[in-house]
Design a protein around this motif. Structure first.
Motif: not given
Length: 271
Positions: A174-178, A132-137, A8-11
């Motif tokens: 460490g969030a992997f996305a936002l 546990i990967p975290v998507m922040a918001h 997801f991060r690479v894309r």
């Protein structure tokens, strides 16, 4: 190939923006996968969109878990992200870890999303540390509806600076996305440029690394929708048309027809 958090991060560095939609059941999730969606968010927006609540606040861990399992079982390719509901995190660290971990361990999610603030930086770091990967918001966070309403966020320099600072802090934690929701497009552009993790916009302009919408809005299931959403179909109209056709056929005696029934000759003289 299944979309992992790393993929997801690479894309996000590819030519095409990332696509994410909410889904709360297996048929909708399967349709999202067939359409090529990169990620499915099992959002606490199910409160308004699927469960008949007036807000997201009543949504329970059990409801999110059940629907996360349904989405995960129905799909192979998209990243499945469970949205942690109100008071399921941030009150007690052990309980937060347990609730978030359950979504991965028992229901098949690949990550969780948490509505973020200064109080979730440490939690994000702890969740990431245990796998546990975290998507922040950030921006409009509906769980704070009683404080913020549903208005656009980050419109003043002070508020924008706070969002930008929190975005960096959650990336560092460490969030992997936002997810950036209902913020000025030029703020989202600057945050996106500042971060190395992907930003996913909803009402945040075109310059985020990806976009997310509530499936009901995309499908045209509701009478009203946010100003930043668009209906790409009229599923509600098609549903009403199909149900009306069924009611009319039953009332006119046209359904069930002969081809819809089975006759067993040995039962003709049962009485």
């Amino acid at each position: 190939m299944p979309t992992t958090v790393r993929e997801f991060r690479v894309r996000a560095d590819g030519e095409a923006p990332l696509t994410m939609l909410t889904a709360y059941d297996a048929p909708t999730a399967a349709a999202c996968e067939a359409a090529g969606v990169d990620a499915i968010l099992v959002g606490d927006s199910m409160g308004n969109a699927a469960l008949g609540y007036d807000s997201t606040l009543p949504v329970t861990v059990e409801e999110v878990a059940s629907r996360t399992g349904a989405v995960a079982r129905a799909t192979d390719e998209p990243l499945v992200i469970a949205d942690m509901p109100f008071l399921s995190f941030g009150v007690n660290e052990a309980e937060s870890l347990k609730n978030a971990g359950r979504m991965l361990k028992e229901e098949g999610a690949h990550a969780v999303k948490i509505e973020s603030g200064s109080h979730t930086v440490g939690l994000t770091e702890r969740l990431a540390a245990v796998g546990i990967p975290v998507m922040a918001h950030l921006g409009l966070t509906p769980q704070k509806v009683n404080q913020l309403g549903y208005s656009r966020q980050g419109t003043s320099r002070e508020a924008a600076n706070e969002i930008a600072a929190l975005a960096r802090e959650h990336e560092d934690a460490g969030a992997f996305a936002l997810v950036l929701e209902h913020v000025p497009a030029n703020l989202a552009t600057q945050v996106t440029e500042d971060l190395s993790i992907p930003t996913i916009g909803i009402g945040a302009g075109p310059d985020c690394d990806g976009q997310v919408l509530v499936a009901n809005d995309v499908l045209g299931l509701d009478d009203q929708q946010p100003p930043f959403a668009e209906a790409f179909g009229d599923v509600r109209g098609e549903m009403e048309k199909a149900v009306s056709g069924y009611v009319e056929a039953v009332e006119d005696g046209e359904f069930p027809a002969e081809e819809h029934s089975h006759v067993e000759s040995d039962l003709d003289d049962l009485y």
